[in-house]
Scaffold this active site. Structure first.
Site, PDB file in Angstrom:
ATOM      1  N   GLY A  20       0.952  -1.164  -0.057  1.00  0.00           N
ATOM      2  CA  GLY A  20      -0.093  -0.037   0.051  1.00  0.00           C
ATOM      3  C   GLY A  20       0.894   1.135   0.204  1.00  0.00           C
ATOM      4  CE  LYS A  34       8.040  -0.263   5.786  1.00  0.00           C
ATOM      5  NZ  LYS A  34       8.630  -1.114   6.645  1.00  0.00           N
ATOM      6  CG  ASP A  79       0.279   9.982   3.515  1.00  0.00           C
ATOM      7  OD1 ASP A  79       0.706   8.823   3.583  1.00  0.00           O
ATOM      8  OD2 ASP A  79       0.609  10.764   4.029  1.00  0.00           O
ATOM      9  N   GLY A  80       0.423   7.114   1.197  1.00  0.00           N
ATOM     10  CA  GLY A  80       1.418   6.151   0.830  1.00  0.00           C
ATOM     11  C   GLY A  80       2.686   6.391   1.182  1.00  0.00           C
ATOM     12  NE  ARG A 117      11.154  -3.379   2.050  1.00  0.00           N
ATOM     13  CZ  ARG A 117      10.274  -3.689   2.889  1.00  0.00           C
ATOM     14  NH1 ARG A 117      10.294  -3.884   4.306  1.00  0.00           N
ATOM     15  NH2 ARG A 117       9.062  -4.374   2.407  1.00  0.00           N
ATOM     16  CG  ASP A 137       0.607  -8.980   5.885  1.00  0.00           C
ATOM     17  OD1 ASP A 137      -0.012  -9.861   6.737  1.00  0.00           O
ATOM     18  OD2 ASP A 137       1.009  -8.057   6.173  1.00  0.00           O
ATOM     19  CG  ASN A 138       4.385  -8.240   8.207  1.00  0.00           C
ATOM     20  OD1 ASN A 138       4.317  -7.698   7.389  1.00  0.00           O
ATOM     21  ND2 ASN A 138       4.026  -7.734   9.470  1.00  0.00           N
TER      22      ASN A 138
END
Length: 491
Positions: free
Chosen positions: A88, A109, A122-123, A175, A260-261
């Site tokens: 996201g 990120k 806002d991402g 990253r 998801d992690n």
């Protein structure tokens, strides 16, 4: 050697268009390269002294990209399944092939909205959260623990509103990771396939992709090869068991172990409200959003096993067409996870105590008693093991009477570990410096004001965690109020 990064490939996006969404990162014109991981840049072939210039060039190339990709995935977040999550506020920019043949993802990120962004998002990401990820990931790698790594931090000049009453500086993290394929990626592929939203063979190809990239040679050896999906499940379970045991050995609390992690490569990824123990507490939970302690320090192995079970759910029909046999095979892997974790945990702590070889059940019980005593007396986890390493007197309940020393020496003798070897094991397993939470927070508050000296000093110490440095005494000490530390995820 070059002074700029080689071009990136887009193999994952090309092979799995159903698992990504095209979108461009939002990199403001005034962005500047704030921090560069020079050692990592040199690993990628950049000349010494040219690291900052190379990252500036890479940033300019990212700013001009019209199409990057947000990765799709599902996830169990605090036990509740969300069928569509995805990046996201992140963008997969491509893959970099290193001189040694390794392939790593290059990922942004905090780089703006994507098709997976929440309404109203806002991402963007707080600059301090990006510096936190840099510190923690470098700290883990220096401790010998697999983790994604920060290549650079970009300071955008924007200010965003998060938990603080006033707007705070925004930043973008560049990253790298062995890959960003997660358990949640397979969950998404399973549910989207069941709904006819993606090609049915996508999951099978994804299994092969993950095996080829992270588990080469999986089908070699005597006897018949296992089903690819079973081989992948077993490989991921094994690596995650060992990874969590390593976290436990340094007192690391990930904070948000949603499916998801969890990386299928077996790396530590997605650092948000993570923290390191000061005083030892099995129920330690620092995250402001984990009000029930689901991801507390002492729960990490159990929840990772639960996550692996959810991974198995997404693969059952590929493990075996017979549902009963598939469940039986997957259940065996989950049992293997529990056994491998126990063995790895005992091995990690045996070395912290200077016991070589293959420790047995008695050593496991000794470690359990030691940690129980340490928790009762609220002792500092890192300081106790370092004092033991350096032969200093220990205080508190565990040291009382000294009977434990004779028991420890007996374990060492049985394992054939002489005093010199025992000391060497402990010096390699018990750090002097960790990213202690109060020092991290102080450094991040100064970063927000444009001051990086404290951050650089802390980074210098944790990159050589087993070597005592003159003038760094303050970085060894715990805070007076460790019990009340709270960490935030930066979203």
């Amino acid at each position: 050697m070059p002074s700029q990064f080689p071009p990136l490939t887009t193999r994952f996006a090309g092979e799995f268009p159903d698992l990504v969404r095209e979108c461009a990162p939002d990199i403001p014109a005034g962005v500047r390269v704030g921090a560069v991981n020079a050692p990592l840049a040199r690993e990628f072939g950049i000349d010494k002294g040219a690291e900052h210039t190379a990252l500036e060039q890479l940033t300019r190339s990212f700013a001009s990209v019209e199409v990057a990709h947000a990765m799709a995935y599902s996830g169990h977040q605090f036990g509740t399944f969300s069928p569509v999550l995805g990046d996201g506020r992140a963008h997969l920019m491509g893959e970099l092939t290193c001189s040694d043949g390794r392939v790593v993802d290059v990922h942004l990120k905090g780089s703006g909205r994507t098709p997976f962004s929440r309404p109203g998002s806002d991402g963007k990401a707080p600059l301090s959260a990006m510096y936190r990820e840099y510190l923690v990931s470098e700290g883990l790698r220096a401790l010998g623990i697999p983790a994604s790594r920060a290549l650079a931090i970009l300071e955008t000049g924007e200010r965003i509103r998060r938990r603080a009453p006033e707007p705070e500086p925004a930043g973008i993290l560049v990253r790298t990771a062995a890959s960003h394929v997660r358990v949640g990626t397979f969950q998404f592929a399973r549910i989207a396939g069941d709904q006819g939203a993606i090609e049915p063979e996508t999951r099978e190809r994804l299994v092969r992709f993950a095996l080829e990239r992270h588990y080469p040679g999986w089908d070699e050896g005597p006897g018949d090869s296992p089903a690819p999906a079973l081989a992948l499940l077993r490989g991921v379970a094994s690596r995650q068991a060992r990874l969590v045991a390593q976290w436990m050995g340094v007192g690391f609390v990930h904070g948000v172990l949603n499916t998801d992690n969890v990386s299928v490569a077996g790396e530590s990824i997605d650092f948000g409200p993570c923290a390191f123990l000061d005083r030892y507490e099995s129920a330690a939970c620092f995250s402001s959003i984990d009000t029930g302690g689901r991801y507390a320090y002492g729960q990490q192995a159990a929840i990772t096993q639960w996550n692996i079970a959810r991974f198995a759910d997404s693969l059952l029909d590929l493990i075996d067409p017979d549902p009963e046999r598939a469940v039986e095979e997957a259940s065996a892997v989950l049992s293997e996870f529990a056994e491998e974790y126990r063995a790895a945990f005992t091995r990690v702590f045996a070395r912290k105590l200077g016991i070589g070889g293959d420790p047995g059940t008695e050593v496991e019980q000794f470690v359990a008693r030691m940690l129980e005593a340490l928790e009762r007396e609220e002792g500092d986890f890192t300081l106790l093991f370092r004092a033991l390493t350096e032969g200093r007197e220990l205080e508190g309940e565990f040291a009382a009477g000294g009977a434990w020393r004779a028991e420890l020496e007996e374990f060492r003798a049985r394992a054939g570990t002489d005093p010199e070897h025992a000391e060497a094991l402990m010096r390699e397993a018990n750090p002097i410096y960790i990213p202690r939470n109060h020092h991290v927070e102080q450094a991040l508050r100064e970063v927000e004001r444009g001051e990086t000296a404290r951050f650089e000093r802390l980074l210098e110490a944790i990159r050589e965690p087993f070597t005592r440095r003159e003038g760094f005494d303050d970085l060894e000490s715990p805070p007076p109020n460790a019990r009340y530390f709270t960490s935030f995820c930066g979203t």
